[in-house]
Scaffold this active site. Structure first.
Site: not given
Ligand code: CP
Ligand code: NVA
Length: 308
Positions: A104, A131, A134, A226, A266, A294
């Site tokens: 990430r 993502h 997701q 989101d 999400c 997930r």
């Molecule tokens: N939806 C998601 O990726 O959640 P986190 O940021 O908590 O991993």
């Molecule tokens: N769009 C959000 C998703 C978090 C899971 C971000 O990137 O923070």
């Protein structure tokens, strides 16, 4: 699976997705029965996280535990990828120790470079661009709830961000209609739409961009939203809150969709901003089933990628 990595939805062919969804359903059922499947015994997943996470980190770690393997959590503080050491060296050395890397990161190029240099599978656990884990979970969940993806209409209301891009890409691949409603200047970028077109020639039959949330949710089977302020955009928070006024998923907006519409997010949710408490806690919401999936989707993904 034909691909070595999951950097973005573009890596997957229709067959891979069908296989992944079938295996997910099988593994979820077996998990619910309490069966044990130690198919990744002795295997290790390295998890590089430069941003916060709850669902992604926990679901990957639990996935490895349930399959008899192990996961190592590596923060920016631990390895400081790209600064303490080049992405290439991190990737080459980790490939000698472990069996798969999940990352990430802020910059999507970090994921592509890591995947390019690594001899083990690399999974994008969220970048500023996409993502994919997701999106796979989201469409698996829709299929699980509706029994099919045929003639399904999803209305995405909010920011044309990483989550929206992966969702739209996967919808186009699976021939699911996805109406993306964003304020002007927050839509899916031309660059992204070009990339999508290279992969799915008839994308316009499935993906539409508009700026009217009520129009988007008309006849929708699913409303998805989101955050308006993704990780890394905190400085724009005030402007974004103003720009996204009118894009909140609230009971008034939900009343314009089908009676039995599902509401998805999400997570993490910013209650009172992109979604109201009554909607996220209400009868249409499936956000916790979505979050649970997930785990099941990523178990299947790890099994397919590591045991290639
Ligand atoms: N939806 C998601 O990726 O959640 P986190 O940021 O908590 O991993
Ligand atoms: N769009 C959000 C998703 C978090 C899971 C971000 O990137 O923070």
């Amino acid at each position: 699976m034909k691909c070595k990595d999951l950097v973005s939805v573009a890596d997957l062919e229709r067959d891979d997705i069908d296989k992944l969804f079938a295996l997910t359903a099988e593994m979820k059922a077996s998990c619910k029965r309490g069966d044990t499947d130690l198919c990744l015994a002795g295997k290790t997943l390295g998890m590089i996280f430069e941003k916060s996470s709850m669902r992604t980190r926990v679901s990957f770690e639990v996935a490895m535990t349930q399959m008899g393997g192990h996961a190592i959590y590596l923060t920016k503080h631990d390895i400081n990828i790209g600064e303490r050491e080049s992405i290439k060296d991190v990737s080459k050395v980790l490939s000698r120790f472990i069996d798969c890397i999940a990352i990430r990161t802020y910059d999507h190029k970090t994921v592509t470079e890591l995947a390019g240099c690594s001899s083990v599978p690399v999974i994008n656990a969220l970048s500023d661009y996409t993502h994919p884990c997701q999106a796979l979970t989201d469409l698996f969940t829709v299929k699980e709830k509706l029994g099919t993806l045929d003639n399904v209409k999803i209305a995405y209301v909010g920011d044309g961000n990483n989550v929206a891009r992966s969702l739209a890409f996967l919808c186009a691949k699976l021939k699911v209609t996805c109406i993306v409603a964003t304020p002007e200047n927050y839509g899916l970028s031309e660059e992204f739409l070009g990339e999508l077109e290279n992969s799915v020639k008839d994308k316009d039959s499935y993906i539409k961009q508009i700026t009217d949330p009520e129009e988007a949710v008309k006849d929708a089977d699913v409303i998805y939203t989101d955050t308006w302020i993704s990780m890394g955009e905190e400085e724009e928070a005030e402007t974004r809150r103003k720009d996204f006024e009118g894009f909140q998923v609230n009971s008034k907006l939900v009343s314009h969709a089908k009676k039995d519409v599902f509401v998805m997010h999400c997570l993490p949710a910013h209650r009172g901003e992109e979604i109201t408490d009554d909607v996220i806690d209400g009868k249409h919401s499936i956000v916790y089933d979505q979050a649970e999936n997930r785990l099941h989707v990523q178990k299947a993904l790890l099994k397919l990628l590591i045991n290639r």
